[in-house]
Design a protein around this motif. Structure first.
Motif, PDB file in Angstrom:
ATOM      1  N   GLY A  65       0.806  -1.224   0.000  1.00  0.00           N
ATOM      2  CA  GLY A  65       0.000   0.000   0.000  1.00  0.00           C
ATOM      3  C   GLY A  65       0.832   1.264   0.000  1.00  0.00           C
ATOM      4  N   LYS A  66       0.143   2.361   0.135  1.00  0.00           N
ATOM      5  CA  LYS A  66       0.778   3.681   0.100  1.00  0.00           C
ATOM      6  C   LYS A  66       1.271   4.081   1.496  1.00  0.00           C
ATOM      7  CE  LYS A  66      -1.186   5.462  -4.033  1.00  0.00           C
ATOM      8  NZ  LYS A  66      -0.027   5.401  -4.883  1.00  0.00           N
ATOM      9  N   CYS A  67       2.176   5.043   1.516  1.00  0.00           N
ATOM     10  CA  CYS A  67       2.700   5.568   2.773  1.00  0.00           C
ATOM     11  C   CYS A  67       1.608   6.279   3.565  1.00  0.00           C
ATOM     12  CB  CYS A  67       3.810   6.583   2.506  1.00  0.00           C
ATOM     13  SG  CYS A  67       5.350   5.886   1.897  1.00  0.00           S
ATOM     14  N   PRO A  68       1.605   6.088   4.887  1.00  0.00           N
ATOM     15  CA  PRO A  68       0.719   6.901   5.722  1.00  0.00           C
ATOM     16  C   PRO A  68       1.144   8.368   5.615  1.00  0.00           C
ATOM     17  CG  PRO A  68       1.656   5.075   6.972  1.00  0.00           C
ATOM     18  CD  PRO A  68       2.362   5.124   5.658  1.00  0.00           C
ATOM     19  N   LYS A  69       0.249   9.259   5.927  1.00  0.00           N
ATOM     20  CA  LYS A  69       0.535  10.699   5.893  1.00  0.00           C
ATOM     21  C   LYS A  69       0.278  11.295   7.279  1.00  0.00           C
ATOM     22  CE  LYS A  69       1.260  10.676   1.416  1.00  0.00           C
ATOM     23  NZ  LYS A  69       2.555  10.227   1.021  1.00  0.00           N
ATOM     24  N   PRO A  70       1.159  11.003   8.246  1.00  0.00           N
ATOM     25  CA  PRO A  70       0.923  11.520   9.597  1.00  0.00           C
ATOM     26  C   PRO A  70       1.114  13.036   9.667  1.00  0.00           C
ATOM     27  CG  PRO A  70       3.080  10.502   9.455  1.00  0.00           C
ATOM     28  CD  PRO A  70       2.384  10.236   8.140  1.00  0.00           C
ATOM     29  N   SER A  71       0.511  13.637  10.648  1.00  0.00           N
ATOM     30  CA  SER A  71       0.704  15.066  10.902  1.00  0.00           C
ATOM     31  C   SER A  71       2.117  15.293  11.407  1.00  0.00           C
ATOM     32  CB  SER A  71      -0.278  15.563  11.960  1.00  0.00           C
ATOM     33  OG  SER A  71      -1.600  15.420  11.509  1.00  0.00           O
ATOM     34  N   VAL A  72       2.686  16.436  11.048  1.00  0.00           N
ATOM     35  CA  VAL A  72       4.041  16.765  11.481  1.00  0.00           C
ATOM     36  C   VAL A  72       4.000  17.857  12.555  1.00  0.00           C
ATOM     37  CG1 VAL A  72       5.123  16.044   9.309  1.00  0.00           C
ATOM     38  CG2 VAL A  72       4.351  18.419   9.583  1.00  0.00           C
TER      39      VAL A  72
END
Length: 190
Positions: free
Chosen positions: A25-32
């Motif tokens: 799957g695709k990379c998670p997009k966590p908040s920075v």
């Protein structure tokens, strides 16, 4: 399409054999980190925990960051190998988009593309949580590091960092502790 699948499966096999965390799957997009301030981030950090990598095989890991110019951070990563040698690598991290200063790209070799270096959480004085993810066809490879300004970090803070990663879909059960024992790591201070 079949060639992409074969290439992806081959890449997955190689990366899985090398103990790196590869997931479909695709990379998670966590908040920075909100309002990340590179000038407060510079200095020495100790590795406390990480997802396994092929490029960090030692213990007593440290990262020293220096401000090279606005938006550019110098990187010096060092660690102690089993045979007693200290290995180091020098690189630089650059802010990709000034609107998101916690999303940096780090590079260590001119011949290789930069990789993401996202600061998810930092209080600048105690802890930092860094995440990186790169997509390869149908899969992605993840890295994560929990860092501290001291060779130790409270379990409460480690659990808080785990919670941030878990909420982004990162399997924290795969993280390994870095030995920062003062006696074992004494060669790093010479």
């Amino acid at each position: 399409m079949k060639a992409v699948q074969v290439l992806s499966l081959t890449l997955l096999s190689v990366l899985a054999a090398s103990a790196q965390l590869v997931t479909s799957g695709k990379c998670p997009k966590p908040s920075v980190q909100a309002n990340f301030d590179a000038t407060r981030y510079i200095g020495k950090w100790y590795g406390i925990m990480k997802l396994p990598t092929v490029f960090q095989t030692g213990e007593c890991s440290t990262a020293v960051y220096s401000l090279k110019s606005p938006g550019v951070i110098g990187v010096l990563n060092s660690e102690l190998q089993d045979d007693g040698t200290i290995t180091s690598v020098v690189g630089s991290a650059k802010v990709k988009d000034p609107a998101e200063p916690a999303k940096l790209e780090v590079s260590f070799f001119e011949s290789s593309p930069p990789g993401p270096y996202w600061v998810l959480s930092s209080d600048y004085e105690g802890h930092s949580l860094v995440y990186s993810c790169t997509e390869f066809g149908l899969f992605h490879r993840e890295f994560a590091w929990i860092l501290s300004r001291e060779p130790t970090l409270s379990e409460e803070t480690v659990e808080e960092m785990h919670a941030i990663l878990s909420s982004a879909g990162v399997n924290v059960d795969k993280m390994v502790r870095t030995n920062q024992d003062a006696t074992y790591c004494s060669a790093m201070n010479q």
